[in-house]
Every structure is written in structure tokens, then in C-alpha cells.
Design an enzyme around this catalytic site. Structure first.
Site, PDB file in Angstrom:
ATOM      1  N   ASP A 272     -10.887   2.930  -2.759  1.00 34.63           N
ATOM      2  CA  ASP A 272     -11.364   1.709  -2.087  1.00 34.63           C
ATOM      3  C   ASP A 272     -12.846   1.444  -2.354  1.00 34.63           C
ATOM      4  O   ASP A 272     -13.677   2.347  -2.261  1.00 34.63           O
ATOM      5  CB  ASP A 272     -11.197   1.853  -0.570  1.00 34.63           C
ATOM      6  CG  ASP A 272      -9.745   1.849  -0.160  1.00 34.63           C
ATOM      7  OD1 ASP A 272      -8.867   1.727  -1.033  1.00 34.63           O
ATOM      8  OD2 ASP A 272      -9.493   1.977   1.058  1.00 34.63           O
TER       9      ASP A 272
ATOM     10  N   ASP B 227       0.838  -1.195   0.000  1.00 31.70           N
ATOM     11  CA  ASP B 227       0.000   0.000   0.000  1.00 31.70           C
ATOM     12  C   ASP B 227       0.881   1.256   0.000  1.00 31.70           C
ATOM     13  O   ASP B 227       2.115   1.153   0.099  1.00 31.70           O
ATOM     14  CB  ASP B 227      -0.918  -0.058   1.243  1.00 31.70           C
ATOM     15  CG  ASP B 227      -2.249   0.614   0.989  1.00 31.70           C
ATOM     16  OD1 ASP B 227      -2.343   1.438   0.057  1.00 31.70           O
ATOM     17  OD2 ASP B 227      -3.205   0.325   1.737  1.00 31.70           O
TER      18      ASP B 227
HETATM   19  C1  GLA Z   1      -6.003   1.353   1.914  1.00 34.27           C
HETATM   20  C2  GLA Z   1      -6.230   0.269   0.858  1.00 34.27           C
HETATM   21  C3  GLA Z   1      -7.308  -0.691   1.322  1.00 34.27           C
HETATM   22  C4  GLA Z   1      -6.878  -1.316   2.648  1.00 34.27           C
HETATM   23  C5  GLA Z   1      -6.611  -0.223   3.671  1.00 34.27           C
HETATM   24  C6  GLA Z   1      -6.005  -0.775   4.952  1.00 34.27           C
HETATM   25  O1  GLA Z   1      -7.114   2.176   2.056  1.00 34.27           O
HETATM   26  O2  GLA Z   1      -6.593   0.841  -0.373  1.00 34.27           O
HETATM   27  O3  GLA Z   1      -7.533  -1.699   0.371  1.00 34.27           O
HETATM   28  O4  GLA Z   1      -5.737  -2.102   2.445  1.00 34.27           O
HETATM   29  O5  GLA Z   1      -5.691   0.754   3.164  1.00 34.27           O
HETATM   30  O6  GLA Z   1      -5.781   0.208   5.899  1.00 34.27           O
END
Ligand code: GLA
Length: 429
Positions: free
Chosen positions: A219, A158
Site C-alpha cells: 500500500d 482485496d
Molecule cells: C488493503 C489494500 C488497500 C485498502 C485496504 C482497506 O490494505 O491494499 O488498498 O483497500 O486494504 O482495508
């Protein structure tokens, strides 16, 4: 218009090279904790749902025992909030000792013993998005080695708490570091999602060389609005995204919500169908211990999975966007086959959409159309007018094979808008 040549030219492997770890020649499939279980670390009050080794053991058991693994759902993926807040004395990441008393290596063995693979999560900034220790530039080598030592099979890397410059260095460095461990580890990069997902900020040629899949966009959340938002972004930008996908390198529109709380059965079929058209990774984020039989049968639909997993790995496209809210999507498949999805954005009642394969620019010939969710077959000619009844926020999905196997080079590059067809005699399916 018949401009097949363009589409096939853009799909040739000449221009783009995939990360050379031999992995993910078809989109990866499995289960990922985040969307459904988030950062629930309260094992005292919520032992069944908190991020702990028990949750991953439960999901591995379900994948192995309930028919998922045989269909290709083999990854059991940990997301954020798995680690301890502190590194160990040697500077290595370690799992939270209370929630993962056996440690990640033992969990990997458990998962492998059941014919499954284990994925883990890291972040190239100072902290993960959930505030746990990150893997910034100076920690990349040691963390890649730790993951390999634990026999992890996939890393989602990430990008929270990192800047553009660090990302430019960090994502390729992690790719090299993973390769250097000698263990094949699938590599999911969130980099493009942090840079708006589009060129010139995002260099998809480079991503195809260093990552197996990448999150392009924000997300997904447990609602139909969120699915629509993701669909809009991916198909509005299809001319950029289609050519960069292929075996070993996939665009990732994020997790499947099927089996959760936000989608109706029609919307669930729509997500499954469009993720198959997009050649998207199929990571479910749901509770496999309590999933309904309806949701399970959508996720376990063999033909939808076959379409998703087609070995040519050509990402499909939207070919029709009607003013009446009906859209048609198309994906070319191996063995001279193809998939069509008729999708309705309407909010009133099932819409009887009338068209023909020749109107959808299919070449002259006879076709066998298998309705993926109704599981019925129909024979039709390119010129035959037919009607499909598409439910509000639902789909009809077809797998089309052409017994004659003729004229396939005439397949085209679509993408234009058309108004509703005139009333003409129709063949009703
Ligand atoms: C980001 C990612 C998500 C998840 C969260 C975890 O928002 O895009 O898919 O992994 O972090 O904190």
C-alpha cells in the site's frame, strides 16, 4: 544499443490476452477513498470525512463540476468499511444503514446521472482488511450479482484473510461471476500483491486474462519515502512488468497522493510523471473539496494525462540510472511520439543534467520537445546536447514528437546504467 525490435515484440498482443469485458482500454482514472479517508466510520464526530454516502456524493459533485470528468477522471470508488457487519436475510451484502441510508444502488444512480461510474470494494477472504464481511468462495456468485444489481461499474477485490489456494480459485471465479452477470464491471485484483508480485508465484499471463488491473505491491502511504519505495519496486522489476501491461490489463502501483499532506509540489509532479510513464491507473485519493490550485493543476495537466492514456498502452521503462542520482525514463507513444522523464533523487539543489537524444538512443532526426509542466516547446536534433535543470525529488517531463517520422523502428530496449557524461558544449533549455 539499438534493440527496438525486442521492445516492440514484447508489446505485441499475440502472447497476452486481456479480460474480454471491453473495459479499460486505457488506464482507468478517477477517485478512490482509501488512502485519504481510510476507515473513518465516526460520522458523529467527523461527518465530513467519514466513509458515508455523503463523502461519495461530495466527490462525485466535485468530479462533475470542477473539470475532472472531462479529463477522464470518471470513477468514484468506494473502498473498505462501507458495509454493514451483517449480511441481509437473503445472504447479500448490504451497506451500513446509518452511513449509507440511501443504499449503494441509489448512490450508483446519483453517480451515473453525473456521467460518472461507481466502484466498490470486496475481499476474497473471510473478512476485509478492515474487518468487515468478506466475499469468500461460497459468496462470490451472490456478491457479484448484488454488485451488478446495484449497477456498480468496478470492483476492487482485496485478499486479506485468504490463503494461496483460496486465491487461486477465488480470483478467476470472481472474474467469471462478474462476466456472468452481463454487466461490464471493471475488475481490479489485489492477488499479486499478496503473492510478492513476481513470477513464478504470480502468473501474469493468467491475470491479464481475468483482471483489468492488479495491485502488484504494498500500500502507498502519504509520504515521499513511500512513493520512492513504490517507484523502486516497479522499475527494478520492469522487465517482468512491462510485457504484461497493455489495453485492458494494467499494473497498478496504487493511488495518487497529489493534494494530500506528504508531497511537495516537485514530488507531486514526479508522481504524476512517473505514473504516466508506467501507464498506471490514475486514482486520486485526496479531498477534492479543498484541494489546492497547485495540486489541481498537476492532476489536471492535459499532456501528462494524454501520455498516461496513450492508446498503444505500452508501459514505459527506466533507461538511464546515473550515479549522480539522475534517472531517465522513456515511454513510446502512438503517432511516432514518446515521453521522457528526467528525475532527480538528489537532496541538494537543482541539478543541471546534460545529455542528448542520441545519447538516449533516439534515432537520427529532428524533434519537437514539449515540456509538460513548463508548457514550453523546443526544437532539437538528436545530436544536440542540452541541459535540463531537475529539482531535488522533482522531474522534467517531455512529450517528444518527430516531425520527420523517420527511423522509428530503431527505438530500442534500454535499461543500462551509464556514468555522468563528459563536459561538452550544450544547448540550454
Ligand atoms: C488493503 C489494500 C488497500 C485498502 C485496504 C482497506 O490494505 O491494499 O488498498 O483497500 O486494504 O482495508
Amino acid at each position: 544499443m539499438h534493440v527496438a525490435v525486442l521492445l516492440f515484440a514484447s508489446a505485441l498482443p499475440l502472447t497476452i490476452v486481456a479480460l474480454d469485458n471491453g473495459l479499460m482500454k486505457t488506464p482507468p482514472m478517477g477517485w478512490l477513498a482509501w488512502e485519504r479517508f481510510r476507515c473513518d466510520v465516526d460520522c458523529e464526530h467527523d461527518p465530513k470525512n467519514c466513509i458515508s454516502e455523503n463523502l461519495f456524493i461530495d466527490m462525485a459533485d466535485r468530479l462533475a463540476e470542477d473539470g475532472w470528468r472531462e479529463l477522464g477522471y470518471v470513477y468514484v470508488n468506494i473502498d473498505d468499511c462501507w458495509s454493514s457487519m451483517d449480511r441481509d436475510k437473503e445472504g447479500r451484502l448490504q451497506s451500513d444503514p446509518k452511513r449509507f441510508p440511501g443504499g449503494i444502488h441509489k448512490l450508483a444512480r446519483y453517480v451515473h446521472d453525473r456521467g460518472l461510474k461507481l466502484g466498490i470494494y470486496g475481499d476474497m477472504g473471510t473478512h476485509t482488511c478492515g474487518g468487515y464481511p468478506g466475499t469468500p468462495l461460497d459468496k462470490i456468485k451472490i456478491d457479484a450479482q448484488t454488485f451488478a444489481d446495484w449497477e456498480v461499474d468496478m470492483l476492487k477485490y482485496d485478499g486479506c484473510y485468504s490463503n494461496v489456494t483460496e486465491q487461486e480459485q477465488g480470483y478467476p471465479l470472481m472474474s467469471e461471476a462478474l462476466n456472468a452477470t452481463g454487466r461490464p464491471i471493471g475488475y481490479s485484483c489485489s492477488w499479486p500483491a499478496y503473492q510478492g508480485g513476481l513470477p513464478p508465484k504470480v502468473n501474469y499471463t493468467q491475470l491479464g486474462k481475468i483482471c483489468n488491473l492488479w495491485r502488484n505491491y504494498g500500500d502507498i502511504q502519504d509520504s515521499w519515502d513511500s512513493v520512492l519505495n513504490v517507484i523502486d519496486w516497479f522499475f527494478n522489476n520492469q522487465e517482468v512488468l512491462i510485457p504484461v501491461a497493455g489495453p485492458g490489463r494494467w499494473n497498478d502501483p496504487d493511488m495518487l497522493l497529489i493534494g494530500d499532506f506528504g508531497l511537495s509540489m516537485d514530488q507531486s509532479r514526479a508522481q504524476m510523471a512517473l505514473w504516466a510513464i508506467m501507464a498506471a491507473p490514475l486514482f486520486m485519493s485526496n479531498d477534492l473539496r479543498t484541494i489546492s490550485s497547485g495540486a489541481r493543476s498537476i492532476l489536471q495537466n492535459k499532456m501528462a494525462i494524454t501520455i498516461n492514456q496513450d492508446p498503444m498502452g505500452i508501459q514505459g521503462r527506466r533507461i538511464v540510472k546515473e550515479k549522480n542520482g539522475i534517472e531517465v525514463f522513456w515511454r513510446p507513444l502512438s503517432s511516432n511520439a514518446s515521453a521522457l522523464v528526467f528525475f532527480s533523487r538528489r537532496k541538494d539543489m537543482p541539478f543541471r543534467y546534460q545529455t542528448s537524444l542520441s545519447k538516449l538512443n533516439y534515432p537520427t532526426g529532428s524533434y519537437k520537445a514539449f515540456d509538460v509542466f513548463a508548457e514550453k516547446t523546443v526544437m532539437l536534433k538528436d545530436s544536440t546536447d542540452f541541459v535540463v535543470s531537475v529539482n531535488p525529488s522533482g522531474v522534467v517531463m517531455w512529450y517528444l514528437s518527430s516531425p520527420a517520422k523517420r527511423h522509428l523502428r530503431q527505438f530500442y530496449k534500454g535499461g543500462r546504467s551509464r556514468d555522468e557524461g563528459k563536459a561538452i558544449p550544450s544547448f540550454i533549455l
